[in-house]
Design an enzyme around this catalytic site. Structure first.
Site, short mmCIF file in Angstrom:
data_model
loop_
_atom_site.label_atom_id
_atom_site.label_comp_id
_atom_site.label_asym_id
_atom_site.label_seq_id
_atom_site.Cartn_x
_atom_site.Cartn_y
_atom_site.Cartn_z
N ASP A 1 1.75 22.92 29.10
CA ASP A 1 1.72 21.61 29.76
C ASP A 1 0.27 21.15 29.90
OD1 ASP A 1 1.96 19.44 31.45
OD2 ASP A 1 3.29 20.46 32.88
N ILE A 2 -0.06 19.99 29.35
CA ILE A 2 -1.46 19.51 29.44
C ILE A 2 -1.84 19.12 30.87
CG2 ILE A 2 -1.64 18.81 27.01
CD1 ILE A 2 -1.26 15.87 27.96
N GLU B 1 -0.09 -1.45 23.01
CA GLU B 1 0.45 -2.04 24.25
C GLU B 1 -0.62 -2.18 25.33
OE1 GLU B 1 4.40 -0.70 25.27
OE2 GLU B 1 4.80 -0.08 23.21
N LYS C 1 -1.67 4.58 29.45
CA LYS C 1 -2.38 4.78 28.17
C LYS C 1 -3.76 4.10 28.23
CE LYS C 1 -1.18 6.50 24.85
NZ LYS C 1 -1.23 7.92 24.36
N ARG D 1 7.93 -7.26 17.78
CA ARG D 1 7.18 -6.02 17.60
C ARG D 1 6.73 -5.94 16.14
NH1 ARG D 1 7.35 -6.66 22.23
NH2 ARG D 1 7.92 -5.21 23.91
N HIS E 1 8.94 -7.47 30.49
CA HIS E 1 9.06 -7.25 29.03
C HIS E 1 7.98 -8.03 28.26
CE1 HIS E 1 12.27 -6.91 25.60
NE2 HIS E 1 11.10 -6.37 25.27
#
Ligand code: NAD
Ligand code: TYD
Length: 366
Positions: free
Chosen positions: A75-76, A148, A176, A236, A306
């Site tokens: 697990d990081i 994203e 991210k 997308r 969204h």
């Protein structure tokens, strides 16, 4: 003769690399591991993966006996574990893909995204910093990120460029974006050698069936409703996963230290047009009556927050590093549908829910 010996040593030094690839049992990571193990037999590839619900070792069953491949379950988020692993292998490079990757899950459970995507990334950076200890010659931290982080586009003439301001709008993209900032901060503050890439939506074999394309393939085959969020007008930019892996290879070897590269297929589709295309392709492959699967389309409540449109301008990568997509969307989608239909047990093992236990048990017995 003397010249020959010296030359040989240089070649060995240049060729021998140990690379930790994180998230190698996942969708994109498994294609990166396959490419690197097969293309670079002199590299030692260590696949570090926790095997969450999204990790699946069958993705790598064709290469897992190669002598240059090692799997490490871990697990990081566990800093002591990550430090010990780096101490054990003393990697020259890191290609970091491990992440929580599904936007819908990030809406219901943001904290697991903070832990894996942010804390996990910082743990890897710290371990690399300790291992390399300021001696950065021949070392590289490659962070794999997403388009994203740039937010959503409204003007059809606009595309994401490497210097587009960050504007993450989901817990996934916020986590991210945060990890991207940490990687750049370690470059600026500690001189950590790094490259970063932001890629558009991927599709292809081994894509977990919670994401749009494999979910639709699964539901079409099983004649279940096809849930299209909102009006299906979100756009997308789709790239075949093997082309993403090829781009990562080229950037890892030819990218400039400290630089960011956008990766995308210049291939925009509204969700509804894509679902229509998939329905028609599946009907023809399954021998269904024309138009049959489109009857399964069901418009459902939109995803919260969204993002309307993502679209990548990949010209920096194409111009500065030799890369372009190897397949058209029609070819890639046909290959993808064929892969799922020919490997239906892969998706059945996931949807029946027993594969995660099976693989975790199997690993524990080794
Ligand atoms: P995925 O969800 O299919 O795979 C993620 C992998 O990471 C799994 O094998 C999982 O077991 C592993 N993992 C998760 N948490 C971990 C932890 N704490 N420690 C160790 N391993 C852990 O994801 P993917 O779609 O293959 O995406 C890979 C990377 O590429 C991610 O960083 C994602 O943000 C990025 N990306 C994905 C896309 C896309 O369209 N899928 C597009 C651009 C960028
Ligand atoms: P997804 O594959 O989850 O990728 P991302 O959210 O990272 O782009 O979704 C792709 C698009 O498809 C996105 O606009 C949301 C939409 N979508 C649906 O309409 N129905 C679904 O069941 C899913 C999973 C996604």
């Amino acid at each position: 003769m003397r010249f020959f010996v010296v030359q040989l040593n240089i070649n060995i030094l240049m060729a021998a690399k140990t690379i930790i690839i994180t998230g190698g049992a996942g969708f994109i990571g498994s294609h990166v591991v396959r490419l690197f193990t097969k293309k670079y037999p002199d590299y030692q590839i260590i696949n570090l993966d926790k095997l969450t619900y999204a990790g699946n070792l069958t993705n790598l069953s064709d290469i897992d006996k190669l002598p240059n491949y090692t799997f490490e379950k871990g697990d990081i988020v566990d800093a002591a574990y990550v430090d010990a692993l780096f101490d054990k292998y003393k990697p020259d490079g890191v290609i970091h893909l491990a992440a929580e990757s599904h936007v819908d899950r990030s809406i219901t459970d943001p904290m697991s995204f903070v832990m894996t995507n942010v804390v996990g990334t910082v743990n890897l950076l710290n371990a690399a910093k300790k291992t390399w200890h300021g001696n950065y010659e021949g070392k590289l931290f490659y962070h794999v990120s997403t388009d994203e982080v740039y937010g959503e586009l409204h003007n059809p003439e606009e595309f994401f460029l490497e210097d587009t301001s960050y504007d993450p709008r989901s817990p996934y993209s916020a986590s991210k974006a945060s990890s991207d900032h940490f990687v750049r901060a370690y470059h600026n503050t500690y001189g950590m050698p790094m490259v970063l890439s932001n890629c558009s939506n991927n599709y292809g074999p081994n894509h977990f069936p919670e994401k749009l394309i494999p979910l639709m393939i699964n539901n079409i085959k099983n004649k279940k409703p096809l849930p299209v969020y909102g009006k299906g007008e979100n756009v997308r930019d789709w790239l075949y996963v093997i082309d993403h892996a090829r781009a990562i290879d080229n950037i890892f070897h030819a990218g400039k230290n400290g630089e960011t590269y956008n990766i995308g297929g210049n291939n925009e589709w509204t969700n509804i047009a894509l679902v229509h295309l998939l329905c028609d392709l599946m009907d023809s492959k399954l021998g269904n009556e024309v138009g049959k699967s489109r009857e399964l389309i069901t418009y459902v409540t939109d995803r919260a927050g969204h993002d309307l449109r993502y679209a990548i301008d990949a010209s920096k990568l194409m111009n500065e590093i030799d890369w372009k997509p190897s397949v058209t969307f029609e070819e890639g989608l046909a290959k993808t549908v064929d892969w799922y239909l020919n490997n239906w047990s892969w998706i059945e093992n996931i949807t029946s829910g027993d594969y995660a236990n099976y693989y975790n048990e199997m690993y524990a017995q080794r």
